[in-house]
Design an enzyme around this catalytic site. Structure first.
Site, PDB file in Angstrom:
ATOM      1  N   ARG A   1       0.796  -1.228   0.000  1.00 44.73           N
ATOM      2  CA  ARG A   1       0.000   0.000   0.000  1.00 44.73           C
ATOM      3  C   ARG A   1       0.829   1.280   0.000  1.00 44.73           C
ATOM      4  O   ARG A   1       0.292   2.366  -0.196  1.00 44.73           O
ATOM      5  CB  ARG A   1      -0.976  -0.002   1.194  1.00 44.73           C
ATOM      6  CG  ARG A   1      -2.198  -0.857   0.912  1.00 44.73           C
ATOM      7  CD  ARG A   1      -3.296  -0.542   1.894  1.00 44.73           C
ATOM      8  NE  ARG A   1      -3.061  -1.190   3.179  1.00 44.73           N
ATOM      9  CZ  ARG A   1      -3.490  -0.714   4.349  1.00 44.73           C
ATOM     10  NH1 ARG A   1      -4.143   0.437   4.396  1.00 44.73           N
ATOM     11  NH2 ARG A   1      -3.272  -1.370   5.457  1.00 44.73           N
TER      12      ARG A   1
ATOM     13  N   LYS B   1       9.124  -0.501   2.659  1.00 53.67           N
ATOM     14  CA  LYS B   1       8.316   0.278   3.611  1.00 53.67           C
ATOM     15  C   LYS B   1       9.098   0.767   4.823  1.00 53.67           C
ATOM     16  O   LYS B   1       9.032   1.946   5.184  1.00 53.67           O
ATOM     17  CB  LYS B   1       7.121  -0.570   4.069  1.00 53.67           C
ATOM     18  CG  LYS B   1       6.305   0.091   5.155  1.00 53.67           C
ATOM     19  CD  LYS B   1       4.909  -0.438   5.258  1.00 53.67           C
ATOM     20  CE  LYS B   1       4.836  -1.754   5.981  1.00 53.67           C
ATOM     21  NZ  LYS B   1       3.420  -2.120   6.262  1.00 53.67           N
TER      22      LYS B   1
END
Ligand code: UD1
Ligand code: CA
Length: 449
Positions: free
Chosen positions: A17, A24
């Protein structure tokens, strides 16, 4: 005597996402990656070992932690948090002590909280596992902790929970403390017969319970265990970090006129009686001594600002900028790899790059150090007490002696002796009556049909 501590940091998640080529956990908060924020808080516990569990994008994570001597363990397939922790077993072989399980994308957990988890594990009732819980404003799909008086009855994932369990607002942050001798033995018994088909880490609590051993939950704020799964959550965690940092800056004696508009880096160092006006941004590597005033809209990184110096408004200090005591950098002045001596001033519209400016020198408006020829960088040295007239170009390498004066508008290509005057511009010419003659000629031309 505290038992030895090891930390396992889970970072095998893809972070889909984030929609990023950067892993991330390497996205920054306050100018430093989430992972390094966490590693720093772990380091304060003086751990015997730290292991980061990697998966997708492992090369990036490995490169980030290798210089710190931190081990990594590969989780080739993401089969769940329990499976992820189990991958660290080999890296912890021979380790005998307490293990903290942390998430790389939950970066702001404090050393104090980590210590509290370890202390709870060492308490006289000797819980098998200590789980860090929290009560978020929206419990959403977090795993739930069913507990009474801090003793856990059940850990249940949202997907597997009954309506009554889903109504419980005590949530699992995912972070735990477990003894090394228990951890891998319990993990070996975890199955994947559940709604997600994953090996759940929280199942170790239920397996310990089946052995007649109780586990404990301790609580922290939702903010401390906020996870980052998207850019919006990254910004939310950043905002949270900044709020705390501003409070600390003020508590330590800095005045922030509009704190919500000042952005610090993870390592910004601020003295006492520093005034920071609205809309100031700090990148990494900034040290500010006592009594400094930073005026509005300044952008500062990699800079050392001496006591009682003044910066801005609208100043830019880039890496290697060093300002001496009571020196001044005014509006629209940029400094890079440049040292400004005590009391020296560059008050307006100036570029000082690869330069050394002596004490008390005055750099006139619009002065430019021409430090680059398209291939190499060169140095400008300006002696103490020198005066550089406005709109001068100092073509490096060049040295202006102490106490010398450079006439305004000069292009200086050769060294100037101390106390000398250098003028490097066309001499002014005066033509008496020229203006009137010009107007007369033009008027006559215009009058002709
Ligand atoms: C987990 C907990 C849940 C808790 C929630 C808090 C389990 C089964 N559930 O949810 O109770 O409320 O965290 O956020 O533990 N990871 C790996 N490898 C894997 C799976 C996950 O390294 O195979 C890492 C992720 O990168 C992440 C962390 O573990 O850092 C949590 O993973 P995530 O999928 O977000 O959590 P859930 O398992 O859904
Ligand atoms: Ca997550």
């Amino acid at each position: 005597m505290n038992r030895p501590v090891a930390a396992i940091v889970l970072a095998a998640g893809k972070g889909t996402r984030m929609k990023s080529d950067l892993h991330k956990v390497l996205h920054p908060i306050a100018g430093r990656s989430m992972l390094l924020h966490l590693v720093d808080s772990i380091a304060a516990l003086d751990p015997a070992r730290t292991v980061v569990v990697t998966g997708a994008g492992r090369e990036q994570v490995e490169a980030a932690v290798a210089p710190l001597g931190i081990a990594t363990a590969l989780q080739a397939e993401q089969l769940g948090t329990g499976h992820a922790v189990a991958q660290a077993e080999a890296a912890l072989a021979g380790f005998d002590g307490d293990v903290l399980i942390l998430y790389g994308d939950v970066p702001l957990v404090s050393t104090t909280t980590m210590r509290a988890m370890l202390d709870r594990l060492a308490a006289p009732d000797a819980p098998a596992i200590v789980v860090l819980g929290f009560r978020p404003s929206d419990a959403g799909v977090y795993g739930r902790i069913i507990a009474h008086d801090g003793v856990i009855e059940k850990m249940v994932e949202y997907k597997d929970a009954t309506d009554a369990e889903r109504a419980v607002d005590l949530c699992n942050s995912g972070l735990m403390a477990v003894r090394s001798e228990d951890l891998f033995a319990l993990l070996a018994r975890v199955g994947n017969d559940n709604a997600a088909g994953e090996y759940y880490l929280p199942d170790i609590v239920m397996l310990a319970a089946a052995d007649g051993r109780r586990s404990a939950v301790i609580k922290t704020s939702a903010g401390e265990v906020a996870g980052v799964n998207s850019r919006a959550e990254l910004a939310a965690v950043e905002a949270d970090w900044q709020v705390q940092r501003r409070v600390r800056a003020m508590a330590e004696g800095a005045t922030l006129i509009a704190p919500e508009t000042v952005w610090f880096a993870h390592d910004t160092q601020i003295g006492r009686d520093v005034v920071i006006e609205p809309n100031v941004f700090f990148g990494p590597g900034v040290t500010i001594a006592d009594g400094v005033v930073i005026h509005a809209f300044s952008h500062i990184e990699g800079a050392r600002i001496g006591a009682k110096a003044e910066v801005g408004p609208f100043a830019r200090l880039r890496p290697g900028a060093v300002m001496g005591e009571a020196s001044k950098i005014g509006n629209f002045v940029e400094m890079k790899k440049a040292v400004l001596g005590a009391g020296a001033k560059a008050s307006h519209l100036t570029y000082l790059g690869d330069a050394e400016v002596g004490e008390g020198a005055n750099i006139g408006a619009g002065t430019i150090t021409c430090n680059y020829d398209g291939f190499f960088k060169y140095k400008t040295v300006i002696g103490a007490g020198a005066f550089i007239g406005s709109n001068s170009a100092l073509v490096a390498p060049v040295t202006i002696g102490a106490g010398a004066t450079v006439g305004a508008g000069s292009v200086i290509t050769a060294d100037v002796d101390p106390d000398a005057l250098a003028l490097a511009r066309a001499r002014q010419e005066a033509r008496p009556g020229w203006g009137k003659r010009f107007r007369d000629v033009m008027a006559a031309k215009k009058a002709k049909p």
